[in-house]
Design a protein around this motif. Structure first.
Motif, PDB file in Angstrom:
ATOM      1  N   UNK A 119       0.785  -1.224   0.061  1.00 30.64           N
ATOM      2  CA  UNK A 119       0.079   0.113  -0.118  1.00 30.64           C
ATOM      3  C   UNK A 119       0.986   1.262  -0.001  1.00 30.64           C
ATOM      4  N   UNK A 120       2.016   1.346   0.711  1.00 32.37           N
ATOM      5  CA  UNK A 120       3.037   2.095   0.506  1.00 32.37           C
ATOM      6  C   UNK A 120       3.313   2.685  -0.785  1.00 32.37           C
ATOM      7  N   UNK A 121       3.640   1.677  -1.517  1.00 33.90           N
ATOM      8  CA  UNK A 121       4.173   1.891  -2.998  1.00 33.90           C
ATOM      9  C   UNK A 121       2.898   2.223  -3.828  1.00 33.90           C
ATOM     10  N   UNK A 122       1.651   1.848  -3.376  1.00 35.35           N
ATOM     11  CA  UNK A 122       0.580   2.255  -4.144  1.00 35.35           C
ATOM     12  C   UNK A 122       0.275   3.706  -3.816  1.00 35.35           C
ATOM     13  N   UNK A 123       0.566   4.134  -2.702  1.00 36.07           N
ATOM     14  CA  UNK A 123       0.267   5.529  -2.306  1.00 36.07           C
ATOM     15  C   UNK A 123       1.034   6.420  -2.968  1.00 36.07           C
ATOM     16  N   UNK A 124       2.558   6.182  -3.071  1.00 36.93           N
ATOM     17  CA  UNK A 124       3.769   6.686  -3.793  1.00 36.93           C
ATOM     18  C   UNK A 124       3.222   6.824  -5.218  1.00 36.93           C
ATOM     19  N   UNK A 125       2.807   5.637  -5.673  1.00 35.32           N
ATOM     20  CA  UNK A 125       2.625   5.605  -7.278  1.00 35.32           C
ATOM     21  C   UNK A 125       1.516   6.798  -7.517  1.00 35.32           C
ATOM     22  N   UNK A 126       0.516   6.750  -6.882  1.00 33.24           N
ATOM     23  CA  UNK A 126      -0.628   7.589  -7.115  1.00 33.24           C
ATOM     24  C   UNK A 126      -0.586   9.141  -6.930  1.00 33.24           C
ATOM     25  N   UNK A 127       0.500   9.264  -6.207  1.00 37.70           N
ATOM     26  CA  UNK A 127       0.985  10.602  -5.919  1.00 37.70           C
ATOM     27  C   UNK A 127       2.048  11.157  -6.844  1.00 37.70           C
ATOM     28  N   UNK A 128       2.559  10.263  -7.679  1.00 39.28           N
ATOM     29  CA  UNK A 128       3.706  10.377  -8.629  1.00 39.28           C
ATOM     30  C   UNK A 128       3.192   9.988  -9.923  1.00 39.28           C
ATOM     31  N   UNK A 129       1.974   9.590 -10.294  1.00 42.86           N
ATOM     32  CA  UNK A 129       1.844   8.854 -11.337  1.00 42.86           C
ATOM     33  C   UNK A 129       1.927   9.837 -12.679  1.00 42.86           C
ATOM     34  N   UNK A 130       1.463  11.191 -12.431  1.00 38.95           N
ATOM     35  CA  UNK A 130       1.694  12.210 -13.498  1.00 38.95           C
ATOM     36  C   UNK A 130       3.019  12.230 -14.268  1.00 38.95           C
ATOM     37  N   UNK A 131       4.026  11.790 -13.458  1.00 42.57           N
ATOM     38  CA  UNK A 131       5.487  11.840 -13.698  1.00 42.57           C
ATOM     39  C   UNK A 131       5.785  10.625 -14.178  1.00 42.57           C
ATOM     40  N   UNK A 132       4.949   9.521 -14.313  1.00 44.67           N
ATOM     41  CA  UNK A 132       5.219   8.216 -14.458  1.00 44.67           C
ATOM     42  C   UNK A 132       4.638   7.767 -15.926  1.00 44.67           C
ATOM     43  N   UNK A 133       5.208   6.873 -16.604  1.00 42.59           N
ATOM     44  CA  UNK A 133       4.605   6.223 -17.694  1.00 42.59           C
ATOM     45  C   UNK A 133       3.881   5.095 -17.240  1.00 42.59           C
ATOM     46  N   UNK A 134       2.587   5.012 -18.162  1.00 42.86           N
ATOM     47  CA  UNK A 134       1.653   3.796 -18.205  1.00 42.86           C
ATOM     48  C   UNK A 134       1.704   2.979 -19.338  1.00 42.86           C
ATOM     49  N   UNK A 135       1.226   1.525 -19.281  1.00 45.23           N
ATOM     50  CA  UNK A 135       1.393   0.966 -20.201  1.00 45.23           C
ATOM     51  C   UNK A 135       0.170   0.259 -20.610  1.00 45.23           C
ATOM     52  N   UNK A 136      -0.045  -0.492 -21.714  1.00 43.95           N
ATOM     53  CA  UNK A 136      -1.237  -0.938 -22.328  1.00 43.95           C
ATOM     54  C   UNK A 136      -0.922  -2.447 -22.712  1.00 43.95           C
ATOM     55  N   UNK A 137      -1.015  -3.397 -21.679  1.00 43.91           N
ATOM     56  CA  UNK A 137      -0.722  -4.744 -21.840  1.00 43.91           C
ATOM     57  C   UNK A 137      -1.932  -5.332 -23.022  1.00 43.91           C
ATOM     58  N   UNK A 138      -1.611  -5.977 -23.946  1.00 45.15           N
ATOM     59  CA  UNK A 138      -2.615  -6.743 -24.983  1.00 45.15           C
ATOM     60  C   UNK A 138      -2.361  -8.088 -25.171  1.00 45.15           C
ATOM     61  N   UNK A 139      -1.291  -8.681 -24.617  1.00 44.42           N
ATOM     62  CA  UNK A 139      -0.891  -9.822 -24.624  1.00 44.42           C
ATOM     63  C   UNK A 139      -1.751 -10.630 -23.448  1.00 44.42           C
ATOM     64  N   UNK A 140      -2.665 -11.609 -24.034  1.00 47.67           N
ATOM     65  CA  UNK A 140      -3.562 -12.273 -23.026  1.00 47.67           C
ATOM     66  C   UNK A 140      -3.152 -13.113 -22.085  1.00 47.67           C
ATOM     67  N   UNK A 141      -2.011 -13.957 -22.241  1.00 44.48           N
ATOM     68  CA  UNK A 141      -1.376 -14.789 -21.404  1.00 44.48           C
ATOM     69  C   UNK A 141      -0.606 -13.807 -20.227  1.00 44.48           C
ATOM     70  N   UNK A 142      -0.278 -12.598 -20.755  1.00 42.33           N
ATOM     71  CA  UNK A 142       0.474 -11.829 -19.678  1.00 42.33           C
ATOM     72  C   UNK A 142      -0.832 -11.163 -18.615  1.00 42.33           C
ATOM     73  N   UNK A 143      -1.841 -10.789 -19.200  1.00 43.33           N
ATOM     74  CA  UNK A 143      -3.095 -10.475 -18.554  1.00 43.33           C
ATOM     75  C   UNK A 143      -3.638 -11.698 -17.489  1.00 43.33           C
ATOM     76  N   UNK A 144      -3.651 -12.706 -18.034  1.00 40.46           N
ATOM     77  CA  UNK A 144      -4.033 -13.946 -17.114  1.00 40.46           C
ATOM     78  C   UNK A 144      -2.992 -14.014 -15.995  1.00 40.46           C
ATOM     79  N   UNK A 145      -1.600 -13.921 -16.383  1.00 44.23           N
ATOM     80  CA  UNK A 145      -0.565 -13.872 -15.547  1.00 44.23           C
ATOM     81  C   UNK A 145      -0.713 -12.818 -14.302  1.00 44.23           C
TER      82      UNK A 145
END
Length: 262
Positions: A119-145
């Motif tokens: 939760x500490x990592x999640x809190x830090x992420x949401x307070x810094x996410x405007x400076x961080x890159x987001x991704x879009x996974x399309x591989x179904x196996x990776x989604x399942x994993x």
């Protein structure tokens, strides 16, 4: 005794409102709060939490049908499938440690510690996410994993997975917080349903103290209704603020539980 019923109803109600608004699910609040009170063992807390969260998720999904916040059924269905398998595995590992090895206190400390760190990592992420890159996974196996890992951690920690789901959906699938919230609830519905069905078809519910179950499910249903109505009216920024406040609050409860158990 009436005050005890009201207390557990209130815990479920507040957790479910926050769960429905921010996609937290509610279990991530219920689990550490019930640990704090110490009235039930870890196994019973897991069942009470799962049943409450399932009732909240069911009502929220029904209420959100036809609204502007949509479920990405392709992504969330694959994640839910992985989460179910991961949840069964995580619950099996949990049962082996707590029941077979009989180290419930150590397990409780481990759960609270892992949850506080995540939760500490999640809190830090949401307070810094405007400076961080987001991704879009399309591989179904990776989604399942990814779903498997979320389900495993959620079942082992007994939290339903809400904040983990929201963070992953924002980071790895480029969703907004509001959309991540409803998709998180969709995933949580299936993971909690599978967790309860696993218990029903294996050990059964006789060994659990379910004296507060009715009141907590009632709180979950009402919380789902209230939370669903609230989230539609809130802006993206306000939902994110509620999410961050809730995560910070849960971190402090877990840290207190660790200190209390050591």
């Amino acid at each position: 005794m009436i005050l005890i019923f009201i207390l557990y109803f209130a815990i479920a109600l507040i957790a479910s409102i926050l769960g429905a608004v921010a996609g937290l699910g509610g279990g991530v609040i219920i689990k550490p709060v019930l640990d704090l009170f110490g009235d039930f063992n870890l196994q019973t807390i897991g069942v009470l939490s799962a049943a409450t969260v399932l009732s909240m998720a069911s009502v929220s999904l029904i209420k959100m049908r036809g609204k502007e916040i949509k479920i990405d059924k392709k992504i969330s269905t694959i994640l839910a499938g992985g989460s179910i398998l991961g949840g069964i595995t995580g619950k099996s590992v949990f049962n082996m440690i707590v029941i077979s090895l009989g180290i419930s206190t150590i397990t409780a400390i481990l759960q609270s510690s892992i949850l506080a760190i995540l939760l500490s990592f999640i809190f830090i992420y949401f307070n810094r996410k405007q400076h961080m890159k987001s991704y879009t996974i399309i591989n179904k196996l990776m989604m399942f994993a990814v779903g498997f890992l979320l389900g495993f951690l959620s079942a082992f920690l007994g939290i339903g997975g809400g904040p983990l789901n929201v963070a992953v959906l924002c980071l790895l699938f480029s969703m907004s917080v509001k959309n991540a919230g409803i998709n998180s609830i969709f995933i949580i519905f299936f993971s909690q349903l599978s967790a309860l069905l696993l218990i029903a078809f294996t050990s059964g519910f006789e060994e659990y103290d379910l004296s507060m179950l009715f009141y907590m499910i009632l709180g979950g249903i009402l919380g789902g209704i209230i939370g669903s109505n609230i989230v539609i009216k809130l802006s993206e920024t306000k939902v994110e603020k509620i999410f961050n406040f809730s995560v910070l609050f849960i971190i402090f409860i877990n840290l207190y539980n660790i200190v209390k158990l050591i």
